[in-house]
Enzyme design. Structure first.
Site, PDB file in Angstrom:
ATOM      1  N   SER A 190      35.747  32.441  37.873  1.00 28.17           N
ATOM      2  CA  SER A 190      35.754  32.793  39.302  1.00 28.17           C
ATOM      3  C   SER A 190      36.878  33.784  39.598  1.00 28.17           C
ATOM      4  O   SER A 190      36.724  34.687  40.420  1.00 28.17           O
ATOM      5  CB  SER A 190      35.887  31.546  40.168  1.00 28.17           C
ATOM      6  OG  SER A 190      37.190  31.009  40.083  1.00 28.17           O
ATOM      7  N   ASP A 242      45.059  31.916  37.482  1.00 26.98           N
ATOM      8  CA  ASP A 242      43.853  32.554  36.951  1.00 26.98           C
ATOM      9  C   ASP A 242      43.730  34.003  37.429  1.00 26.98           C
ATOM     10  O   ASP A 242      43.453  34.915  36.631  1.00 26.98           O
ATOM     11  CB  ASP A 242      42.599  31.771  37.357  1.00 26.98           C
ATOM     12  CG  ASP A 242      42.510  30.417  36.676  1.00 26.98           C
ATOM     13  OD1 ASP A 242      43.523  29.979  36.091  1.00 26.98           O
ATOM     14  OD2 ASP A 242      41.435  29.792  36.735  1.00 26.98           O
TER      15      ASP A 242
END
Lengths: 397, 397
Positions: free
Chosen positions: A146, A204
């Site tokens: 994502s 991330d």
């Protein structure tokens, strides 16, 4: 606005060392995983915004007027990107039919796109464009898919809005942005992550943006200047697991055996620090077999520690055993309890050994990719530099 | 002297937790292993001393006059047993043809017998007797077989010399000595161990003498008053290994990764202390499944730590995997790198599960015994209380 048609990509993420320990105030090392997400953004003249996400079977398009109707009010300044615009999120959730608390991948991906698109363009004329995304990353496997998507969205849409330039020169295969532009990409990607995950750590999207390796400690993220590119196998055992349950399991075990477990967390912390030191040496000194021996030993030790923390799984034991039989060293990466593992390949590891290991792992029912960690973050690509099979998908829509 | 014919036995030893860590100043728990060494001592009228050790194919006899000739000088007092009589050791080495530094099992066993026999009887008339020994313990597997032998020798010969009484009453199956007598048995057994091993820690003979469990820390040995009897499987992988090499390997690893390894030793220390506490609770409280769950978790954690210390072996991994498939928990015991492992059995573990696990382990090429830990130390037996197959061997000579 300039004539737009460009391709950007961003890497996935793996935790090299320190998963779980990081929840208890220890250092973790997050590295870029060179399974990448590619995004093509193309200006169109049809007065529509089209989003094609073939990995998750999402193919949507909206009239510009329909989207414009979502923002009848003045949006905040583009630079203020620390917090989500709650009003916009609420309107978009209603628009895409994502009930509160829904975490459906397709809905979340759509929301993230619309949020960034409308935030960047909503104050001016909305551009007609098509965005197509193809990812080499499995979704929901803890590999930052994502974030790679959000980073690509942020980079492409920021370029389209003129907030940052496209860095590619005509003689380049790939090109990256300057630090300042990367900061902006990262902060918009973080907004995408907030929409998708609620309360992301920011690791991330930082890995997707900067690539290489990041040190993560007590909520602070520090990109490390130089790290070597390491060949690895990335294996997905496909055993489903809940990160929340696993984090709780570790906590329970620490509470049950504090005197036994606390030193284990200290040891994991020392593994991360020792690994960081070795990787740094590898960029300043000639790389030797001893560097790799040390990396392998640290992987083995940490895999045992992760088992001690209670986040092992028989499928991960199988991964370790199968690769150990080929002289290779593996550990789980991320939450554990199944999920993914990484296997270090040495520079001299023969391609026959690699291929037969990949085959053995696939015979166990696992997905397995030969890839690398420590590679570049978000970049722009000349179409010619993109793998044919990826380009074919991006051009299909 | 009374008419002599009696049988004594002593248990072997296993390390429950703390092997290797003990070398680095941490606690270790040594437990009695109910694979026992049996010794029968019988007075004879043939003017000879006969020693029969069928396990190692030793069958010797000497005329009493021949033995008397070995001690033409005044021996020290029997109570002074802190140090070996170097002159006697030298004479005996020449007598049995054991060149300095020889560690041949048969020679060492013969030396230990002759040393204790002559030390106890040399000042008076030498008794004519036959000693036969049969052991359920494999030799050289780190299970304290030499100590069990030395303890049996010490107990039987001390009784024969009248230094301590035989504790068995006619209605007893088995009987044990009082603390004071056990102290004397232990100190003479330690002499046997010094002859056999050179520089023993004293743990093995202490376990053979007192049984149960001992806490071992920085050279100090503390017998623990009460411990539960635990059913186990004892598995010998039969992978040969050198304790010296393994101890050095651990040291090297600590030197290479001090910040990573030091906490692991602390964690092992905490495992020993936690285990001791749980075992103590099991003797004061009703035993619950949770007690066993905790013992199993500690076994699993320590097995991982021992792998981290570098003393694992694929055969030990196999042991863990095979028993884990039956819901059982195993760890190596002793030096590691092969050698032996223990598998905890729960009170409710079905005998069918036990038998099929034993079979699976034998199918791996391992030796495997169902036995127990925490049982009694040296004891005297009524002949009727000795297993038929053992009695048959002891009566053969």
């Amino acid at each position: 606005m300039q004539a737009m048609d460009y391709i950007v990509s961003a890497p996935g993420k793996a935790i090299l060392h320190g998963e779980h320990a990081v929840v208890h105030g220890k250092v973790a090392l997050a590295v870029s995983l060179n399974l990448r997400t590619y995004l093509r953004l193309k200006a169109t003249t049809i007065g529509k915004v089209c989003v094609n996400l073939p990995n998750i079977d999402i193919f949507l398009s909206w009239d510009l007027a329909e989207l414009k109707g979502l923002i009848p009010y003045a949006l905040g300044k583009k630079e203020e990107v620390k917090h989500l615009d709650a009003e916009l999120v609420k309107r978009l959730r209603e628009f895409v039919g994502a009930t509160n608390g829904s975490l459906d991948t397709g809905n979340m991906a759509t929301l993230a796109f619309l949020y960034i698109y409308l935030s960047l363009f909503g104050s001016d004329e909305l551009p007609s464009l098509t965005v197509s995304v193809w990812s080499e990353l499995p979704t929901g496997a803890g590999l930052g898919s994502s974030a790679a998507y959000s980073v690509c969205l942020a980079a492409a849409l920021l370029c389209a809005s003129g907030a940052i330039p496209t860095p590619l020169k005509e003689w380049d295969h790939t090109a990256r942005w300057c630090q300042e532009d990367l900061e902006m990409i990262n902060s918009w990607a973080f907004q995408g992550e907030m929409i998708i995950h609620g309360n992301p750590s920011g690791v991330d999207n930082a890995v997707g943006t900067w690539g290489g390796m990041l040190r993560f400690l007590a909520g602070k993220i520090i990109p490390l200047s130089r790290v070597p590119l390491l060949r690895i196998l990335l294996t997905n055992t496909k055993i489903p697991r809940s990160t929340k349950v696993l984090v709780a399991r570790v906590k329970d075990r620490i509470n049950k055996f504090p005197s036994v477990m606390t030193p284990v967390l200290d040891s994991v912390d020392a593994i991360s620090c020792t690994c960081e030191k070795v990787l740094s040496e590898m960029t300043f000194e000639p790389i030797t077999g001893e560097h790799y021996n040390t990396l392998e030993e640290l992987i083995d030790i940490n895999q045992h520690h992760l088992n001690v923390l209670g986040v092992g799984h028989p499928a991960l034991d199988t991964l370790c055993r199968v690769t150990s039989a080929k002289g290779l060293h593996s550990k789980l990466t991320g939450a554990g309890g199944g999920g993914c593992g990484i296997t270090l390949l040495r520079p001299e590891t023969d391609s026959f050994v690699v291929q037969s290991t990949v085959q053995d792992l696939r015979d166990c029912g696992f997905d397995c990719w030969e890839t690398s960690i420590g590679g570049p973050g978000v970049q722009q690509h000349a179409a010619l530099s993109v793998k044919e099979e990826v380009l074919e998908v991006l051009n299909r829509y």
